[in-house]
Design an enzyme around this catalytic site. Sequence first.
Site, PDB file in Angstrom:
ATOM      1  N   PRO A 375       0.831  -1.214   0.000  1.00 24.36           N
ATOM      2  CA  PRO A 375       0.000   0.000   0.000  1.00 24.36           C
ATOM      3  C   PRO A 375       0.860   1.257   0.000  1.00 24.36           C
ATOM      4  CG  PRO A 375      -0.003  -1.054   2.158  1.00 24.36           C
ATOM      5  CD  PRO A 375       0.698  -1.988   1.242  1.00 24.36           C
ATOM      6  N   PRO A 376       0.261   2.407  -0.343  1.00 25.21           N
ATOM      7  CA  PRO A 376       1.026   3.664  -0.353  1.00 25.21           C
ATOM      8  C   PRO A 376       1.488   4.053   1.045  1.00 25.21           C
ATOM      9  CG  PRO A 376      -1.046   3.884  -1.559  1.00 25.21           C
ATOM     10  CD  PRO A 376      -1.111   2.595  -0.834  1.00 25.21           C
ATOM     11  N   VAL A 378       4.207   3.094   2.759  1.00 25.19           N
ATOM     12  CA  VAL A 378       4.930   2.151   3.613  1.00 25.19           C
ATOM     13  C   VAL A 378       6.437   2.202   3.378  1.00 25.19           C
ATOM     14  CG1 VAL A 378       2.966   0.594   3.810  1.00 25.19           C
ATOM     15  CG2 VAL A 378       4.588   0.279   1.954  1.00 25.19           C
ATOM     16  N   GLY A 379       6.900   3.045   2.442  1.00 22.49           N
ATOM     17  CA  GLY A 379       8.334   3.242   2.281  1.00 22.49           C
ATOM     18  C   GLY A 379       8.963   2.454   1.154  1.00 22.49           C
ATOM     19  N   LYS A 380       8.206   2.092   0.119  1.00 24.50           N
ATOM     20  CA  LYS A 380       8.768   1.317  -0.989  1.00 24.50           C
ATOM     21  C   LYS A 380       9.816   2.123  -1.750  1.00 24.50           C
ATOM     22  CE  LYS A 380       4.817   0.670  -2.939  1.00 24.50           C
ATOM     23  NZ  LYS A 380       3.970   1.401  -1.995  1.00 24.50           N
ATOM     24  N   THR A 381       9.511   3.389  -2.021  1.00 26.54           N
ATOM     25  CA  THR A 381      10.459   4.223  -2.774  1.00 26.54           C
ATOM     26  C   THR A 381      11.676   4.568  -1.931  1.00 26.54           C
ATOM     27  OG1 THR A 381       8.625   5.153  -4.058  1.00 26.54           O
ATOM     28  CG2 THR A 381      10.711   6.361  -4.070  1.00 26.54           C
ATOM     29  N   SER A 742     -14.274 -12.926  -0.727  1.00 30.15           N
ATOM     30  CA  SER A 742     -13.933 -13.140   0.681  1.00 30.15           C
ATOM     31  C   SER A 742     -15.014 -12.686   1.649  1.00 30.15           C
ATOM     32  CB  SER A 742     -12.623 -12.406   1.016  1.00 30.15           C
ATOM     33  OG  SER A 742     -12.752 -11.023   0.801  1.00 30.15           O
ATOM     34  N   LYS A 785      -5.413  -7.856   6.122  1.00 30.48           N
ATOM     35  CA  LYS A 785      -6.713  -7.910   6.793  1.00 30.48           C
ATOM     36  C   LYS A 785      -6.544  -8.028   8.304  1.00 30.48           C
ATOM     37  CE  LYS A 785      -9.028 -10.039   2.821  1.00 30.48           C
ATOM     38  NZ  LYS A 785      -9.695 -11.255   2.281  1.00 30.48           N
TER      39      LYS A 785
END
Length: 851
Positions: A375-376, A378-381, A742, A785
Amino acid sequence: MAAGSAIQIPTRLPLLLTHESVLLPGSTMRTSVDSPRNMQLVRSRLLKGTSLRSTIIGVIPNTSDPTSDCDDLPNLHRIGTAALAVQVVGSNWPKPHYTLLVTGLCRFQILQLLKEKPYPVAEVQQLDRLEQFTNGHKSEEELGELSEQFYKYAVQLVEMLDMSVPAVAKLRRLLDNLPREALPDILTSIIRTTNQEKLQILDAVRLEERFKMTIPLLVRQIEGLKLLQKTRKSKQDDDKRVVAIRPNRRITHGRITEDEEEEEDHDDVVMLEKKIRTSSMSEQALKVCLKEIKRLKKMPQSMPEYALTRNYLELMVELPWNKSTKDRLEIRAARIVLDNDHYAMEKLKKRVLEYLAVRQLKNNLKGPILCFVGPPGVGKTSVGRSIAKTLGREFHRIALGGVCDQSDIRGHRRTYVGSMPGRIINGLKTVGVNNPVFLLDEVDKLAKSLQGDPAAALLEVLDPEQNHSFTDHYLNVAFDLSQVLFIATANTTATIPPALLDRMEVIQVPGYTQEEKIEIAHRHLIPKQLELHGLTPQQIQIPQVTTLGIITRYTREAGVRALDRKLGAICRAVAVKVAEGQHKEAKPDRAEVGEGEDCKEHITEDAKPESISDTADLALPPEMPILIDFHALKDILGPPMYDMEVSERLNQPGVAIGLAWTPLGGEIMFVEASRMDGEGQLTLTGQLGDVMKESAHLAISWLRSNAKRYQLTNASGSFDLLDNTDIHLHFPAGAVTKDGPSAGVTIVTCLASLFSGRLVCSDVAMTGEITLRGLVLPVGGIKDKVLAAHRAGLKRIIIPQRNEKDLEEIAAHVRQDLTFVLAGCLDEVLNAAFDGGFAVKARLEHFNSKL
């Protein structure tokens, strides 16, 4: 025109008035004609004339032609040059004009102006003898030493140049073949001189006077060349041709014309060729570059292709064909750097350390193709930048969101106007090494268009078996990308083409737990915001309990971007308070001080601190450090945006809590059901997708088939749950599109609560797909979840039994706070969702004997 053996010009000549340049006998000049009288001269005399006589005109220097026919002519220069019009070119852009190519023949003197309109015509007297051009060295004995001195300087000037240049060699031959009388005018027009100096040479009617005036000009040019050679000794061989010299002229049939080929500045081309030969590019690229440099040497600079070819060669030289940085392979130091830059993210750190370990054992390891999915916020970049810092490599980010043209990846072919290389080659040129860390940001948001599919173009880039010979359309030669460490980021893999996803090593980056967010806030976010706002820890304190309040009451996200913004808002409010306090310290007022102390005592007595905005009216500066508590949070950030509403919304039958996965992380989802008299219809609202609608029909069918088993009845007591009964299922929030299988167990539990009249436990959330036989099938996104349920304060989670393996990815402290129920069928789900279970009630069956 001829009188005996002497060559004579006409005694009446039309006059062409020029102001910007001076035409000397024996030289050639291009001039633009756009004034009324000069335009009329070209139309009436040059374009309509049919004889050689009509092409001879008089060029008058230092005289401007009036812009209107009504204006009078200015005073004409006394001496002019009779010229032969060699070429006339017309154009209408940007305004109507003609371009004339004229060659000077001889000097003349104006005796009388005969007419002014439509163009000036004058009676002239010829001053030079044209037959001198054909009489060899007739006047050499008369001039004696003056002619020899002039010839010596002229030869010295030419020999200082590079004789291998064709233009210089032709000039050297001209000095030997031309009569000495023509040399002063010709050399004056070639070397660098001002218009005023040329005008003085034109006015010098006597040959001896022209020699005397030209010799100083030659000496000045020679001294300039000597100074140039002295200052550029290291490049003397290459720079001999750097001289202020005009395009070469030649004499044909007694008159001088301009060479068709213009002189090119070869210095930069020679230096470019040296760079190409000394570069470490591949053999194929070197062969292409040498071929292009040969074409460039033969190409006039005025051609558009000249600039394109030169830009291409300069790019080829600047690319890092074999230039690379040395990796830092110390695993212990790398672990320290990663731990300092990022909290948690154990999978990412482990993968980077594995790469470093293998690089220690094998030097020529190909760069891996990683894809961080999460998700946006979270520090991927930022973790990609930390990986480059850990390895000691250059870092370059390429934003792919919204890119819809494959040329952004592969570049344009050089046949197109404005062509340029793709972002991959441009990035390599920017970083200057062939082993950087490339971050392909938002790879899941690529788009298609008529210009092609950029995701398909990335297949070659992100394939370790192919990218060692990546071919950019602009370069048209292979470039090795195997040493580049590619890191792609995405929010979801659903929109990534399967072929592209297959080439990448996907690493899931889940959302943060509350404890992780608190650690990240106090390790990274709060120090960063304090530095941005000019505050120090001695001026503001944010306890961990306050940070937890911000996380639970003012943000609901998987990442930490909203948390970072809230902390920034707090720092801004404190900065205002600190700035006002400093201003009041400068001019204290005793009365205000007393009032401030009273206010502080009032706060202490009531044990309820005022808001930080209200204290701005106090006279005393605030006591440092300013403590941010829940009252200050309410004053700065407003009332809480999110409340713990789980228990409030489960106060009646027909409500259950489900768990959903979104690209932004996990979310809890309330399912509400109600029944009313009707015709047995099932109504579904909340922007549901087809899969979720099918799950709802599946749930009602299973409950109808098992109604007697669980003693479920409608309002009239019938086991047919839809008999004269309508059911309405709603999934808040209605503005958000929802889909997926789900929610099946949640719908069954919600309807079972509705028909049984029992409340679902308020601390239970569930997820799972159902079948018509009542089995619970596994679903995805379990970690996100579970984290969403943990954020919402739930204590018990029902998940499919086959998802037990996914619990290992969840942090230990989160698993300790939660109770997991592993369900293989709907019986187990219902027993876990209701207090006391949802057991099957045994009921006596009555059989009628048929005997």
